[in-house]
Design a protein around this motif. Structure first.
Motif, mmCIF file in Angstrom:
data_model
loop_
_atom_site.group_PDB
_atom_site.id
_atom_site.type_symbol
_atom_site.label_atom_id
_atom_site.label_comp_id
_atom_site.label_asym_id
_atom_site.label_seq_id
_atom_site.Cartn_x
_atom_site.Cartn_y
_atom_site.Cartn_z
ATOM 1 N N SER A 84 37.758 35.434 27.339
ATOM 2 C CA SER A 84 37.923 34.956 28.625
ATOM 3 C C SER A 84 39.237 35.979 29.148
ATOM 4 O O SER A 84 39.047 36.355 30.234
ATOM 5 C CB SER A 84 38.141 33.804 28.576
ATOM 6 O OG SER A 84 38.652 33.407 29.970
ATOM 7 N N THR A 85 40.394 35.855 28.337
ATOM 8 C CA THR A 85 41.409 36.725 29.076
ATOM 9 C C THR A 85 41.048 38.074 29.079
ATOM 10 O O THR A 85 41.667 38.971 30.137
ATOM 11 C CB THR A 85 42.743 36.296 28.507
ATOM 12 O OG1 THR A 85 42.653 36.851 27.065
ATOM 13 C CG2 THR A 85 43.082 34.931 28.484
ATOM 14 N N ARG A 138 41.125 40.399 32.448
ATOM 15 C CA ARG A 138 42.307 41.291 32.767
ATOM 16 C C ARG A 138 41.226 42.798 33.026
ATOM 17 O O ARG A 138 41.620 43.679 34.011
ATOM 18 C CB ARG A 138 42.831 41.570 31.276
ATOM 19 C CG ARG A 138 43.857 40.681 31.386
ATOM 20 C CD ARG A 138 44.546 40.830 29.786
ATOM 21 N NE ARG A 138 45.821 40.287 29.952
ATOM 22 C CZ ARG A 138 47.021 40.659 30.523
ATOM 23 N NH1 ARG A 138 46.801 41.804 31.120
ATOM 24 N NH2 ARG A 138 48.166 39.976 30.664
ATOM 25 N N ASN A 162 48.421 35.323 30.426
ATOM 26 C CA ASN A 162 46.985 35.156 29.728
ATOM 27 C C ASN A 162 46.885 33.511 29.755
ATOM 28 O O ASN A 162 45.616 33.038 29.878
ATOM 29 C CB ASN A 162 47.268 35.536 28.197
ATOM 30 C CG ASN A 162 47.086 36.988 28.188
ATOM 31 O OD1 ASN A 162 46.674 37.845 29.114
ATOM 32 N ND2 ASN A 162 47.523 37.656 26.783
ATOM 33 N N ILE A 174 45.591 32.480 33.155
ATOM 34 C CA ILE A 174 44.019 32.708 32.888
ATOM 35 C C ILE A 174 43.231 31.593 32.366
ATOM 36 O O ILE A 174 42.275 30.699 32.647
ATOM 37 C CB ILE A 174 43.516 33.960 32.403
ATOM 38 C CG1 ILE A 174 44.183 35.214 33.247
ATOM 39 C CG2 ILE A 174 42.024 34.373 32.212
ATOM 40 C CD1 ILE A 174 44.032 36.597 32.473
ATOM 41 N N ILE A 175 43.790 31.006 31.398
ATOM 42 C CA ILE A 175 43.306 30.055 30.370
ATOM 43 C C ILE A 175 43.351 28.729 31.372
ATOM 44 O O ILE A 175 42.413 27.873 31.332
ATOM 45 C CB ILE A 175 43.881 29.903 29.031
ATOM 46 C CG1 ILE A 175 43.500 31.217 28.356
ATOM 47 C CG2 ILE A 175 43.642 28.618 28.116
ATOM 48 C CD1 ILE A 175 44.199 31.380 26.865
#
Length: 127
Positions: free
Chosen positions: A11-12, A16, A68, A71-72
């Motif tokens: 996901s990250t 990105r 990161n 984002i999570i």
């Protein structure tokens, strides 16, 4: 540190790759200390996890790690909202998820370089 420890999840990594301009904006906001509340939380919550913070500083990855985590955090918020929670509840639940991740990673053994950084951080906090 392993990719999972650096929060380099699929996901990250995808985020990105798809949004480099957003990552650059967040990096600038961190440096200027003008981050949005969620990114601010992800960055400053690290102060309570001294071993993790030492590891991240030792590998020069503190800001990237916070991004990161941000984002999570957004992913968790989205999941909680989709499951019927209010925005405020989703933020609180996402905060708890991030803190659990930090606590888990904080338990990892330290390298020799990490130990030196930890000693420096300990001395700074005792001054």
């Amino acid at each position: 540190m392993k990719n999972e420890t650096l929060l380099l999840t699929e996901s990250t990594l995808n985020f990105r790759k798809e949004h480099p301009e957003m990552i650059q904006l967040w990096e600038k906001q961190i440096v200027k200390d003008t981050c949005n509340p969620d990114l601010h939380f992800c960055l400053y919550a690290l102060e309570d996890y001294i071993k993790l913070r030492a590891q991240l500083i030792a590998c020069e990855y503190l800001y990237e790690f916070a991004i990161n985590a941000h984002i999570i955090h957004a992913d968790w918020q989205s999941i909680y909202v989709q499951n019927g929670h209010t925005d405020a509840e989703a933020v609180e639940f996402a905060n708890q998820e991030i803190l659990q991740i930090y606590a888990s990673i904080n338990q990892n053994p330290l390298s020799e370089k990490d130990k030196v950084v930890l000693e420096i951080l300990d001395r700074e906090s005792n001054q």
